[in-house]
Design a protein around this motif. Structure first.
Motif, PDB file in Angstrom:
ATOM      1  N   UNK A  21       0.822  -1.202   0.000  1.00  0.00           N
ATOM      2  CA  UNK A  21       0.000   0.000   0.000  1.00  0.00           C
ATOM      3  C   UNK A  21       0.863   1.262   0.000  1.00  0.00           C
ATOM      4  N   UNK A  22       1.884   1.275   0.828  1.00  0.00           N
ATOM      5  CA  UNK A  22       2.788   2.421   0.849  1.00  0.00           C
ATOM      6  C   UNK A  22       3.603   2.524  -0.431  1.00  0.00           C
ATOM      7  N   UNK A  27      -3.212   6.709  -0.770  1.00  0.00           N
ATOM      8  CA  UNK A  27      -3.328   7.838   0.159  1.00  0.00           C
ATOM      9  C   UNK A  27      -4.718   7.829   0.779  1.00  0.00           C
ATOM     10  N   UNK A  28      -4.764   7.804   2.095  1.00  0.00           N
ATOM     11  CA  UNK A  28      -6.050   7.848   2.795  1.00  0.00           C
ATOM     12  C   UNK A  28      -6.581   9.271   2.723  1.00  0.00           C
ATOM     13  N   UNK A  29      -7.802   9.418   2.203  1.00  0.00           N
ATOM     14  CA  UNK A  29      -8.447  10.722   2.091  1.00  0.00           C
ATOM     15  C   UNK A  29      -9.356  10.953   3.291  1.00  0.00           C
ATOM     16  N   UNK A  30     -10.156   9.934   3.639  1.00  0.00           N
ATOM     17  CA  UNK A  30     -11.098  10.073   4.752  1.00  0.00           C
ATOM     18  C   UNK A  30     -11.448   8.702   5.308  1.00  0.00           C
ATOM     19  N   UNK A  31     -11.640   8.664   6.625  1.00  0.00           N
ATOM     20  CA  UNK A  31     -12.120   7.465   7.304  1.00  0.00           C
ATOM     21  C   UNK A  31     -13.125   7.901   8.350  1.00  0.00           C
ATOM     22  N   UNK A  58      -6.527  -1.141  -9.823  1.00  0.00           N
ATOM     23  CA  UNK A  58      -7.892  -0.740  -9.463  1.00  0.00           C
ATOM     24  C   UNK A  58      -8.452  -1.706  -8.420  1.00  0.00           C
ATOM     25  N   UNK A  59      -8.255  -2.999  -8.641  1.00  0.00           N
ATOM     26  CA  UNK A  59      -8.743  -4.019  -7.712  1.00  0.00           C
ATOM     27  C   UNK A  59      -8.055  -3.904  -6.357  1.00  0.00           C
ATOM     28  N   UNK A  60      -6.747  -3.699  -6.359  1.00  0.00           N
ATOM     29  CA  UNK A  60      -6.015  -3.554  -5.096  1.00  0.00           C
ATOM     30  C   UNK A  60      -6.501  -2.335  -4.320  1.00  0.00           C
TER      31      UNK A  60
END
Length: 147
Positions: A21-22, A27-31, A58-60
Motif C-alpha cells: 500500500x505504501x 493515500x487515505x483521504x477520509x475514514x 484498481x482491484x487492489x
C-alpha cells in the motif's frame, strides 16, 4: 501508544504505511466508522499498455478501501481481511487519479461485506470506472501491530 490501542483511523494509517500500500502510493483521504476513501495518483508504472490504470491496481485499491471501511467499524484489536472480492470494470480509468469510496454494507458476527465504487478523476470531473463487493473476516491484529 501500542497497536492494540490504536483507533480505526490510526490503525488504517499504520497499515497503509507498510508494504504494498505504501509502495503503490495509496493515500487515505477520509475514514469514518464503516466508510473509507482512498486515492492513488497516476504514475506510468501503474498503467497498462493503452495508458489506463491497470485493472490489478484498481482491484487492489478497491480491496484496500473495503478493508479499511470494515476495520474502521470493528472493535479495537480486530482487522478486516479479505475472504472474497469481486470487481466489475465499467469504463477505462484514464484520469489523473483514482478514488475508491467504500462503505460497510453489513456486519454479521465475524463476517462483513463492503461495497466499493472506484472513480477515475480528471481535472474537472469523476467517472465511475469500477464497482465491487468485498467480503471480509474480522481477525485479531497481527502481533507486530499490537506491540
Amino acid at each position: 501508544m501500542s497497536g492494540s490501542d490504536l483507533n480505526p483511523p490510526e490503525l488504517a494509517e499504520a497499515i497503509n504505511a507498510k508494504g504494498f500500500m505504501g509502495a503503490a502510493g495509496f493515500r487515505i483521504v477520509a475514514i469514518k466508522p464503516g466508510h473509507a476513501e482512498i486515492a492513488l495518483a497516476r504514475r506510468d508504472d501503474l498503467l497498462q499498455f493503452f495508458g489506463h490504470f491497470h485493472g490489478g491496481i484498481i482491484t487492489a485499491l478497491a480491496d484496500h478501501a473495503a478493508g479499511i471501511a470494515i476495520t474502521s467499524s470493528l472493535p479495537r484489536g480486530k482487522i478486516g481481511v479479505t475472504v472474497e472480492i469481486k470487481v466489475n470494470f465499467l469504463s477505462p480509468a484514464d484520469g489523473i487519479e483514482l478514488i475508491a469510496r467504500a462503505k460497510t454494507l453489513k456486519m454479521s458476527g465475524s463476517i462483513g461485506v463492503a461495497t466499493v465504487e472506484v472513480f477515475s478523476k480528471s481535472q474537472t470531473s469523476e467517472t465511475l470506472c469500477a464497482f465491487g463487493t468485498a467480503t471480509m473476516r474480522a481477525m485479531d491484529l497481527p502481533g507486530e501491530l499490537r506491540a
